[in-house]
Design a protein around this motif. Sequence first.
Motif, short mmCIF file in Angstrom:
data_model
loop_
_atom_site.label_atom_id
_atom_site.label_comp_id
_atom_site.label_asym_id
_atom_site.label_seq_id
_atom_site.Cartn_x
_atom_site.Cartn_y
_atom_site.Cartn_z
N ALA B 150 -11.92 28.75 -31.91
CA ALA B 150 -11.62 27.38 -31.50
C ALA B 150 -12.87 26.70 -30.94
O ALA B 150 -13.12 25.51 -31.19
CB ALA B 150 -10.50 27.37 -30.47
N VAL B 151 -13.66 27.44 -30.17
CA VAL B 151 -14.89 26.86 -29.62
C VAL B 151 -15.88 26.57 -30.75
O VAL B 151 -16.54 25.54 -30.78
CB VAL B 151 -15.53 27.80 -28.57
N LEU B 152 -15.96 27.51 -31.72
CA LEU B 152 -16.85 27.29 -32.86
C LEU B 152 -16.42 26.07 -33.66
O LEU B 152 -17.25 25.30 -34.14
CB LEU B 152 -16.87 28.53 -33.76
N ASP B 153 -15.12 25.89 -33.80
CA ASP B 153 -14.62 24.72 -34.54
C ASP B 153 -14.98 23.43 -33.79
O ASP B 153 -15.34 22.43 -34.41
CB ASP B 153 -13.10 24.80 -34.70
N PHE B 154 -14.88 23.47 -32.46
CA PHE B 154 -15.22 22.29 -31.65
C PHE B 154 -16.68 21.92 -31.88
O PHE B 154 -17.01 20.76 -32.14
CB PHE B 154 -14.94 22.60 -30.18
N ILE B 155 -17.57 22.90 -31.80
CA ILE B 155 -18.98 22.61 -32.02
C ILE B 155 -19.23 22.19 -33.46
O ILE B 155 -20.08 21.35 -33.75
CB ILE B 155 -19.84 23.84 -31.64
N HIS B 156 -18.47 22.75 -34.40
CA HIS B 156 -18.59 22.36 -35.81
C HIS B 156 -18.32 20.87 -35.96
O HIS B 156 -19.09 20.14 -36.58
CB HIS B 156 -17.61 23.19 -36.62
N TYR B 157 -17.20 20.42 -35.38
CA TYR B 157 -16.86 19.00 -35.48
C TYR B 157 -17.88 18.14 -34.74
O TYR B 157 -18.23 17.04 -35.19
CB TYR B 157 -15.45 18.75 -34.95
N CYS B 158 -18.36 18.62 -33.59
CA CYS B 158 -19.38 17.86 -32.86
C CYS B 158 -20.64 17.74 -33.72
O CYS B 158 -21.27 16.69 -33.78
CB CYS B 158 -19.73 18.56 -31.55
N ARG B 159 -20.99 18.82 -34.40
CA ARG B 159 -22.17 18.78 -35.28
C ARG B 159 -21.98 17.78 -36.39
O ARG B 159 -22.88 17.01 -36.73
CB ARG B 159 -22.39 20.16 -35.91
N ALA B 160 -20.79 17.78 -36.98
CA ALA B 160 -20.54 16.86 -38.10
C ALA B 160 -20.66 15.42 -37.63
O ALA B 160 -21.21 14.57 -38.34
CB ALA B 160 -19.16 17.12 -38.68
N THR B 161 -20.16 15.14 -36.42
CA THR B 161 -20.18 13.77 -35.94
C THR B 161 -21.51 13.42 -35.29
O THR B 161 -22.18 12.47 -35.68
CB THR B 161 -19.04 13.56 -34.93
N VAL B 162 -21.90 14.20 -34.27
CA VAL B 162 -23.09 13.83 -33.49
C VAL B 162 -24.37 14.05 -34.29
O VAL B 162 -25.25 13.19 -34.31
CB VAL B 162 -23.14 14.64 -32.17
N CYS B 163 -24.50 15.20 -34.94
CA CYS B 163 -25.76 15.50 -35.63
C CYS B 163 -25.87 14.81 -36.97
O CYS B 163 -26.86 14.17 -37.28
CB CYS B 163 -25.90 17.02 -35.82
#
Lengths: 330, 258
Positions: B150-163
């Motif tokens: 779940a934490v990896l998915d959160f960072i995944h979505y943050c990467r998709a949006t923020v990065c």
Amino acid sequence: MPRPFHPEGAGQLSVTPSESVRRGAERELEMLESLLALGGLVLLRDSVEWEGRSLLKALIKKSAACGEQVHILGCEVSEEEFREGFDSHVNSRLVYHDLFRDPLNWSKTGEALPEGPLGALRAMCRRTNPGPVTIALDSLSWLLLHLPCTTLCQTLHALSHQDSCPGNSTPVEPVHVLGLLHEELHGPGPVGALSSLAQAEVTLSGAMGQASAHILYRRPRQRPTHQTQWFSILPDFSLDLQRGPPLELQRHADPHTPPVDPTTQLTFNLHLSKEEKEAKDSLTLPFQFSSEKQQALLRPGPSQATSRIFYEPDAYDDLDQEDPDDDLDV
Amino acid sequence: FSLWSGSIWRGKLTLLCDAKTDGSFLVHHFLSFYLKANCKVCFVALIQSFSHYNIVGQKLGVSLTTARERGQLVFLEGLKSSVDVFFRSQEEPHPLQFLREANTGNLQPLFEFVREALKPGDNAEAAWRCPVLLVDDLSVLLSLGVGAVAVLDFIHYCRATVCCELKGNIVTLVHDSGDAEDEENDVLLNGLSHQSHLILRAEGLATGFCRDVHGQLRILWRRPSQLTAQRDRSLTYQYKIQDKSVSFFAKGMSPAVL
């Protein structure tokens, strides 16, 4: 167009320092082509320190150059980042199925692939083109973390064995499936399961800034063969094969020094002359029981060299059996 | 460290990790660095209070209070707002909603909070440079019952949006449990390492505590793109934390021993 098959000899491919550049180019073809020659799954195992996406992209570039269409199930990087570095010819043959932007349908805008990751994977099993196809899974680790291992293995098996569809009269070209797996994320069970499905397994490692690939081929009806190849990947994702490990490593592993003979410089003699050898061989050992010895013991004759003890006690010797050392204070 | 001030360093995920030492000095550094660089920062601070970061920030030359007031800094104070979760009605989504759920689902509310905080606003906010997400830290989410995936998915979505979408940067801290054999933490650390472009690893010295050298910093560049040089993949420095800065030097070259 059927892919030419380069037969590989069983056993180790030795790498000698005197290879020429032409031979090196041939071996480059051999490495990527032999990985792609077999249908089925090619498993790329990478780690944090030695990443495998560059090698995956090199294999994709090779497939595309051979005229294949490449489908990528992209879970870990954006389409823009994945296509970076490929020329337009390669990019035109790439179809990127985007599972990166919204894999779990959090945005609820309907842009995400319907039925989620499993649906997207299964959709790849249903091929419409009869031509040769390469499917790249970037990455199997992401799929393994989000799908049950058994489901993933069954789907992978169905994916790589599409040429044996029942009810299909025309023979279908074999499918090449390239899967990227991050070794440290999974236990030995799932990794072993995926490894058993693979026709070829490439484990990436390296030393001193130089990457190496340890390749295990599992060809049908043949013994598994190993090969270790040192390489580097150029910015345009072509492969540059190195002849061997970096120089530092080569210096330590030198199998050609002759063993030293320790008996050459001794102060004593370890060798026997011919007569000495004969005398040694004809000697009977004192405790070896032969028939002559048995006879000698049964009939003790007067000429036998029996041993006797002659004891002359001294004047002050007191042979007291109960206190032979004379140290009891009684 | 001048690498990050250039315009080429955008859309990247930097992973901070510490093993047998405290790597929070890196978090303070990046917070003050990005605020001084006029970036819009969303700071998910789960470990310390706002005043703690403010005090350290002042030593490094930034005022978090001022940054928050003028809209440059969006600060989620985990310690304070976690209590709010229980006193709100359930219909209102809260970024730390997962604390309330028996079966911790996912961190989607937290992601929505981050996306809302960093989305480009109207012209008044166009003055800020690239958006930055800072998280201190992710290991504590595991302790709060969230799964590693779940934490990896959160960072995944943050990467998709923020990065990728907003061309911003993400900096996050994870602790390395080392010998403690924490499988979930290892999955989290390794999974994040594979997603990262840059890994900064603060380690204690192998020989133990030293007054003049507080530890060593290993720098590993991953995901080589056309711009990063292949040969500078990995570097190691030793460091000493001082009151208002951190000094770095090559291994064995501490001024105290020369």
